[in-house]
Write a protein that holds these residues in place. Structure first.
Motif, PDB file in Angstrom:
ATOM      1  N   LEU A  72       0.828  -1.208   0.000  1.00 32.97           N
ATOM      2  CA  LEU A  72       0.000   0.000   0.000  1.00 32.97           C
ATOM      3  C   LEU A  72       0.863   1.258   0.000  1.00 32.97           C
ATOM      4  CD1 LEU A  72      -2.837   1.322   0.284  1.00 32.97           C
ATOM      5  CD2 LEU A  72      -2.478   1.242   2.768  1.00 32.97           C
ATOM      6  N   ALA A  73       1.919   1.256   0.811  1.00 32.54           N
ATOM      7  CA  ALA A  73       2.788   2.434   0.879  1.00 32.54           C
ATOM      8  C   ALA A  73       3.447   2.725  -0.465  1.00 32.54           C
ATOM      9  CB  ALA A  73       3.853   2.235   1.962  1.00 32.54           C
ATOM     10  N   SER A  81      -0.282   6.580   3.200  1.00 38.92           N
ATOM     11  CA  SER A  81      -0.265   5.283   3.890  1.00 38.92           C
ATOM     12  C   SER A  81       0.012   5.446   5.378  1.00 38.92           C
ATOM     13  CB  SER A  81       0.773   4.353   3.261  1.00 38.92           C
ATOM     14  OG  SER A  81       2.095   4.808   3.479  1.00 38.92           O
ATOM     15  N   GLY A 118       1.589  -0.954   9.261  1.00 34.63           N
ATOM     16  CA  GLY A 118       2.075  -0.046   8.225  1.00 34.63           C
ATOM     17  C   GLY A 118       3.135   0.937   8.659  1.00 34.63           C
ATOM     18  N   SER A 122       6.175   2.050   5.920  1.00 34.77           N
ATOM     19  CA  SER A 122       6.045   3.431   5.455  1.00 34.77           C
ATOM     20  C   SER A 122       7.269   4.257   5.813  1.00 34.77           C
ATOM     21  CB  SER A 122       4.785   4.075   6.050  1.00 34.77           C
ATOM     22  OG  SER A 122       3.610   3.457   5.564  1.00 34.77           O
TER      23      SER A 122
END
Length: 341
Positions: A72-73, A81, A118, A122
Motif C-alpha cells: 500500500l505504501a 499510507s 504499516g 512506510s
C-alpha cells in the motif's frame, strides 16, 4: 514551487522527527494493554492463558498485514499510507476503552495490529526518499528509538492515568495523541521534490548521496515473494524472529510479572518498567551513529550491520545468565565493542 538557494535546508530531519513520533505513539498504543493488564485481568476475570491469547492477537494481525501495508505504501505513497495507518490504529486504541471482556479485547487488538503493521514499511519508504545512503542507519536508529520512548513513557503515564481515572482513560488519551499526529503529518509531509521548504541544495545533497536515486528510476518492480529466495532476506527473517521474541517479553508480560510475581505496587512497576526501553534508547542512538561512522571510514555495510546486530543480541543474552556470571562476560564485551576494529 520555487526552490530557494543559499544555505542548505535540513527539512529531512524534521521528517525524521515526525517518523520518530509516529513510532513512539505506535509503541505507546501497543503497550497500554500491558500496563493495564493487572487491572483488566481483575475486572474481567481473565487468567494468564486468556490474557496471553489477547496479547498474541495483536501480533498475528500485525505480522499478516505487514506485506500488504508495504504494498500500500509503495502504491499510494507514504504520505497517505502512514496517515491512514496511524489514524486506523489510534481509533482502534481509543475504542479498546469500550471492551467488555475477552471477545471485545481480542477484536480491538486484531484491529490495532492491522493498523500498526504499516508504520515501519512506510517509514522505510520515507527514509529511502529523504536521506542519502550515509545517513540512513542514523535516521533509522532515530525513528526506531521512538519505540523505546513510547514503551518507557507508557508505563508510568498509563499507570498514573489508570490510578487517577480508571483503565479506560489511558486508551482514549493514547488514541487522541495519534489523531493529533495525523493532522500534523498530513499538513507538513510531501516528497522532497514537492516540499515547499526544501531548497535545491538539500535536494541535490540527498539525490547525489544515493547510489540508487529513489523515486527517479522507473525500473521493473520485484514480486514480494521473490525476495524470499535471497539468503540475506532469509537471515533477516530468522534474526528478527529471535530478536522480537525477547523484546516483546518486556512489552507484554514484564509489567504483570513485576506486579504478580515480585509484588510491586502499580506506580513502582511503572517506573521500573521504564529501565529496559530507556537503556535501549541510548544504546540504539549510539549504535546508529557508530554504524554510520564506520561506514564513512570505508568499512562495508555487511560488516557494519553484522557488528551491531550480532553484538547487540549477544549482549541481550545476559538476561538469562546467573548474576555471578555477568562480570565474567566483561572481557568478552571489551573485545567485541571497545577494541579498535
Amino acid at each position: 514551487m520555487g526552490k530557494r538557494t543559499g544555505k542548505r535546508t535540513r527539512v529531512r530531519w524534521n521528517i525524521a522527527i515526525l517518523m520518530w513520533a509516529a513510532i513512539a505513539i505506535n509503541y505507546l498504543d501497543r503497550t497500554v494493554l500491558s500496563a493495564t493488564t493487572p487491572a483488566l485481568m481483575e475486572e474481567f476475570g481473565l487468567d494468564a492463558a486468556q490474557m496471553g491469547i489477547i496479547m498474541s492477537a495483536f501480533f498475528w494481525s500485525y505480522a499478516l498485514f505487514q506485506i500488504p501495508a508495504g504494498w500500500l505504501a509503495d502504491k499510494v505513497g507514504q504520505r497517505f499510507s502512514l496517515a491512514f495507518c496511524v489514524a486506523w490504529w489510534s481509533i482502534a486504541t481509543a475504542l479498546t476503552a469500550l471492551s467488555q471482556g475477552l471477545k471485545s479485547l481480542l477484536i480491538f487488538r486484531v484491529l490495532l495490529g492491522i493498523g500498526e503493521a504499516g508504520a515501519y514499511p512506510s517509514n522505510a519508504g520515507v527514509t529511502a526518499k529523504w536521506f542519502p545512503d550515509k545517513e540512513r542507519t542514523r535516521v533509522s536508529a532515530i525513528f526506531d528509538s521512538g519505540s523505546k520512548v513510547g514503551t518507557a513513557l507508557a508505563m508510568p503515564l498509563v499507570v498514573w492515568l489508570m490510578t487517577m481515572f480508571g483503565w479506560k482513560v489511558p486508551f482514549i488519551v493514547s488514541g487522541l495523541l495519534g489523531l493529533i499526529w495525523v493532522v500534523i503529518w498530513w499538513a507538513y509531509y510531501r516528497d522532497p521534490e514537492k516540499h515547499m521548504y526544501v531548497n535545491q541544495d538539500e535536494l541535490t545533497y540527498i539525490r547525489d548521496g544515493q547510489v540508487k536515486k529513489e523515486g527517479l528510476n522507473q525500473t521493473k518492480s520485484m514480486k514480494w515473494y521473490e525476495l524470499l529466495k535471497y539468503r540475506n532476506i532469509q537471515a533477516m527473517c530468522v534474526g528478527f524472529f529471535m530478536l522480537n521474541y525477547a523484546i516483546y517479553f518486556f512489552i507484554t508480560w514484564f509489567p504483570a510479572y513485576l506486579v504478580q510475581e515480585r509484588g510491586f505496587e502499580l506506580m513502582k512497576m511503572g517506573w521500573v518498567s521504564m529501565i529496559p526501553p530507556l537503556v535501549g534508547l541510548v544504546a540504539e542512538l549510539i549504535a546508529g551513529w557508530f554504524s554510520d561512522h564506520l561506514y564513512s571510514k570505508g568499512y562495508s555495510l555487511t560488516f557494519v550491520r553484522k557488528l551491531s546486530l550480532v553484538g547487540g543480541m549477544l549482549l541481550a543474552t545476559m538476561i538469562a545468565f546467573p548474576d555471578w556470571l555477568i562480570p565474567q562476560c566483561f572481557p568478552l564485551l571489551y573485545c567485541l565493542f571497545l577494541m579498535p576494529v
